[in-house]
Design a protein around this motif. Structure first.
Motif, PDB file in Angstrom:
ATOM      1  N   ARG A  66      -6.308  16.256   6.100  1.00 56.50           N
ATOM      2  CA  ARG A  66      -6.563  15.268   7.019  1.00 56.50           C
ATOM      3  C   ARG A  66      -8.211  14.374   6.644  1.00 56.50           C
ATOM      4  O   ARG A  66      -8.386  13.059   7.055  1.00 56.50           O
ATOM      5  CB  ARG A  66      -7.009  16.277   8.027  1.00 56.50           C
ATOM      6  CG  ARG A  66      -8.206  16.635   8.831  1.00 56.50           C
ATOM      7  CD  ARG A  66      -7.712  17.333   9.835  1.00 56.50           C
ATOM      8  NE  ARG A  66      -8.857  18.831   9.368  1.00 56.50           N
ATOM      9  CZ  ARG A  66      -8.494  20.223   9.671  1.00 56.50           C
ATOM     10  NH1 ARG A  66      -7.347  20.605   8.507  1.00 56.50           N
ATOM     11  NH2 ARG A  66     -10.055  21.139   9.294  1.00 56.50           N
ATOM     12  N   ALA A  67      -8.891  14.887   6.433  1.00 59.78           N
ATOM     13  CA  ALA A  67      -9.801  14.253   5.545  1.00 59.78           C
ATOM     14  C   ALA A  67     -10.015  12.929   4.520  1.00 59.78           C
ATOM     15  O   ALA A  67      -9.674  12.066   4.007  1.00 59.78           O
ATOM     16  CB  ALA A  67     -11.292  15.295   4.834  1.00 59.78           C
ATOM     17  N   ARG A  68      -8.642  13.303   3.325  1.00 61.32           N
ATOM     18  CA  ARG A  68      -8.405  13.002   2.174  1.00 61.32           C
ATOM     19  C   ARG A  68      -7.934  11.849   2.683  1.00 61.32           C
ATOM     20  O   ARG A  68      -7.461  10.571   2.674  1.00 61.32           O
ATOM     21  CB  ARG A  68      -8.159  13.755   1.694  1.00 61.32           C
ATOM     22  CG  ARG A  68      -8.605  14.747   0.482  1.00 61.32           C
ATOM     23  CD  ARG A  68      -7.831  15.167  -0.185  1.00 61.32           C
ATOM     24  NE  ARG A  68      -8.099  15.186  -1.221  1.00 61.32           N
ATOM     25  CZ  ARG A  68      -7.824  14.832  -2.894  1.00 61.32           C
ATOM     26  NH1 ARG A  68      -8.023  16.502  -2.934  1.00 61.32           N
ATOM     27  NH2 ARG A  68      -6.995  14.630  -3.425  1.00 61.32           N
ATOM     28  N   ARG A  69      -7.062  11.977   3.810  1.00 62.15           N
ATOM     29  CA  ARG A  69      -6.307  10.875   4.232  1.00 62.15           C
ATOM     30  C   ARG A  69      -7.338  10.046   5.280  1.00 62.15           C
ATOM     31  O   ARG A  69      -6.499   8.519   4.694  1.00 62.15           O
ATOM     32  CB  ARG A  69      -4.876  11.444   5.156  1.00 62.15           C
ATOM     33  CG  ARG A  69      -3.892  10.353   5.490  1.00 62.15           C
ATOM     34  CD  ARG A  69      -2.907  10.063   4.040  1.00 62.15           C
ATOM     35  NE  ARG A  69      -1.686   9.323   3.886  1.00 62.15           N
ATOM     36  CZ  ARG A  69      -1.737   8.090   4.137  1.00 62.15           C
ATOM     37  NH1 ARG A  69      -2.564   7.130   3.122  1.00 62.15           N
ATOM     38  NH2 ARG A  69      -0.779   7.118   4.753  1.00 62.15           N
ATOM     39  N   THR A  70      -7.702  10.770   5.593  1.00 64.19           N
ATOM     40  CA  THR A  70      -8.915   9.652   6.147  1.00 64.19           C
ATOM     41  C   THR A  70      -8.879   8.874   5.516  1.00 64.19           C
ATOM     42  O   THR A  70      -9.182   7.739   5.568  1.00 64.19           O
ATOM     43  CB  THR A  70      -9.420  10.390   7.040  1.00 64.19           C
ATOM     44  OG1 THR A  70      -9.348  10.814   8.447  1.00 64.19           O
ATOM     45  CG2 THR A  70     -11.009   9.884   7.957  1.00 64.19           C
ATOM     46  N   TRP A  71     -10.128   9.493   5.116  1.00 61.72           N
ATOM     47  CA  TRP A  71     -10.619   8.698   3.401  1.00 61.72           C
ATOM     48  C   TRP A  71      -9.410   7.362   2.651  1.00 61.72           C
ATOM     49  O   TRP A  71      -9.503   6.469   2.720  1.00 61.72           O
ATOM     50  CB  TRP A  71     -11.329   9.099   2.253  1.00 61.72           C
ATOM     51  CG  TRP A  71     -11.640   8.674   1.231  1.00 61.72           C
ATOM     52  CD1 TRP A  71     -11.022   8.246   0.069  1.00 61.72           C
ATOM     53  CD2 TRP A  71     -12.475   7.896   1.220  1.00 61.72           C
ATOM     54  NE1 TRP A  71     -11.317   8.010  -0.947  1.00 61.72           N
ATOM     55  CE2 TRP A  71     -12.279   6.998  -1.149  1.00 61.72           C
ATOM     56  CE3 TRP A  71     -13.351   6.897   1.691  1.00 61.72           C
ATOM     57  CZ2 TRP A  71     -13.020   5.439  -0.547  1.00 61.72           C
ATOM     58  CZ3 TRP A  71     -14.432   5.009   1.576  1.00 61.72           C
ATOM     59  CH2 TRP A  71     -14.216   5.030   0.006  1.00 61.72           C
ATOM     60  N   GLU A  72      -8.257   7.298   2.539  1.00 64.04           N
ATOM     61  CA  GLU A  72      -7.380   6.571   1.556  1.00 64.04           C
ATOM     62  C   GLU A  72      -7.115   5.675   2.848  1.00 64.04           C
ATOM     63  O   GLU A  72      -7.385   4.676   2.384  1.00 64.04           O
ATOM     64  CB  GLU A  72      -6.177   7.066   1.268  1.00 64.04           C
ATOM     65  CG  GLU A  72      -6.301   8.490   0.230  1.00 64.04           C
ATOM     66  CD  GLU A  72      -5.262   9.917   0.144  1.00 64.04           C
ATOM     67  OE1 GLU A  72      -4.192   9.020   0.834  1.00 64.04           O
ATOM     68  OE2 GLU A  72      -5.026  10.249  -0.415  1.00 64.04           O
ATOM     69  N   LEU A  73      -6.819   6.158   3.805  1.00 61.48           N
ATOM     70  CA  LEU A  73      -6.757   5.090   5.128  1.00 61.48           C
ATOM     71  C   LEU A  73      -7.968   4.051   5.706  1.00 61.48           C
ATOM     72  O   LEU A  73      -8.043   2.737   5.204  1.00 61.48           O
ATOM     73  CB  LEU A  73      -6.264   5.266   6.416  1.00 61.48           C
ATOM     74  CG  LEU A  73      -4.342   6.596   6.333  1.00 61.48           C
ATOM     75  CD1 LEU A  73      -3.752   6.835   7.303  1.00 61.48           C
ATOM     76  CD2 LEU A  73      -3.752   5.585   5.857  1.00 61.48           C
ATOM     77  N   ALA A  74      -9.011   4.505   5.291  1.00 62.82           N
ATOM     78  CA  ALA A  74     -10.081   4.074   5.635  1.00 62.82           C
ATOM     79  C   ALA A  74     -10.578   2.757   4.651  1.00 62.82           C
ATOM     80  O   ALA A  74     -10.545   1.345   5.102  1.00 62.82           O
ATOM     81  CB  ALA A  74     -11.364   5.063   5.652  1.00 62.82           C
TER      82      ALA A  74
END
Length: 182
Positions: A66-74
């Motif tokens: 969930r943190a990695r995906r947040t970073w990718e999308l941001a």
């Protein structure tokens, strides 16, 4: 020589809590994906950081999905995302662990972004903020929800000098994406 120059270059620590995650059955906590709201809010967090002029020189991100995906999308909202290091120590980290990781940041980095989890991130912001602009501490004291952003500023020669009460909380936000994709 100004006081800021004597204290070291200006630095910013940007803290981003991961976007809203889903709770699928039988999925280990570390592997939980973003929920539909998280998929909308993460890009909004990226836009908010860009609009506020808070683009980092380096990103330290939890290894949780969930943190990695947040970073990718941001970061997809930015022209050229900065380097990112996925650090397993940021998953479920408390304040001493978060400080230890941040203090390892190379001196040439002026703005560092931490992408991680609560309660550690909220506790970190409250621990580091010796003062705040306007009433910026009030919402952080109350809650640091998913996709919340906090920006802490101070002047110091190195990141190893990061210490409790030494920073000024300059900005907080809880960016939210719209369901219609706008």
């Amino acid at each position: 020589m100004s006081a800021d120059t004597a204290a070291g270059p200006p630095r910013r620590l940007v803290v981003l809590r991961h976007a809203k995650s889903a709770w699928p059955p039988s999925v280990p906590d570390h592997e939980r994906p973003l929920a539909p709201r998280g998929l909308r809010d993460a890009p909004a967090a990226g836009r908010a950081l860009a609009d506020a002029g808070c683009l980092p020189d380096l990103v330290l991100c939890s290894t949780a999905v969930r943190a990695r995906r947040t970073w990718e999308l941001a970061s997809a909202r930015w022209g050229t995302p900065p380097p990112v290091r996925h650090d397993p120590r940021l998953y479920a980290a408390d304040v001493p662990e978060l400080l230890a990781v941040a203090r390892e940041t190379p001196a040439e980095v002026r703005t560092l972004l931490l992408v991680g989890h609560n309660p550690g991130l909220q506790d970190l912001v409250l621990d580091l903020a010796g003062d705040a602009l306007d009433d910026a501490l009030d919402p952080v004291r109350a809650k640091f929800p998913t996709s919340a952003v906090a920006v802490l500023a101070w002047s110091a020669p190195t990141w190893a000098d990061l210490a409790p009460g030494a920073t000024l909380l300059t900005w907080t936000a809880v960016p939210r994406g719209r369901q219609d994709g706008g």
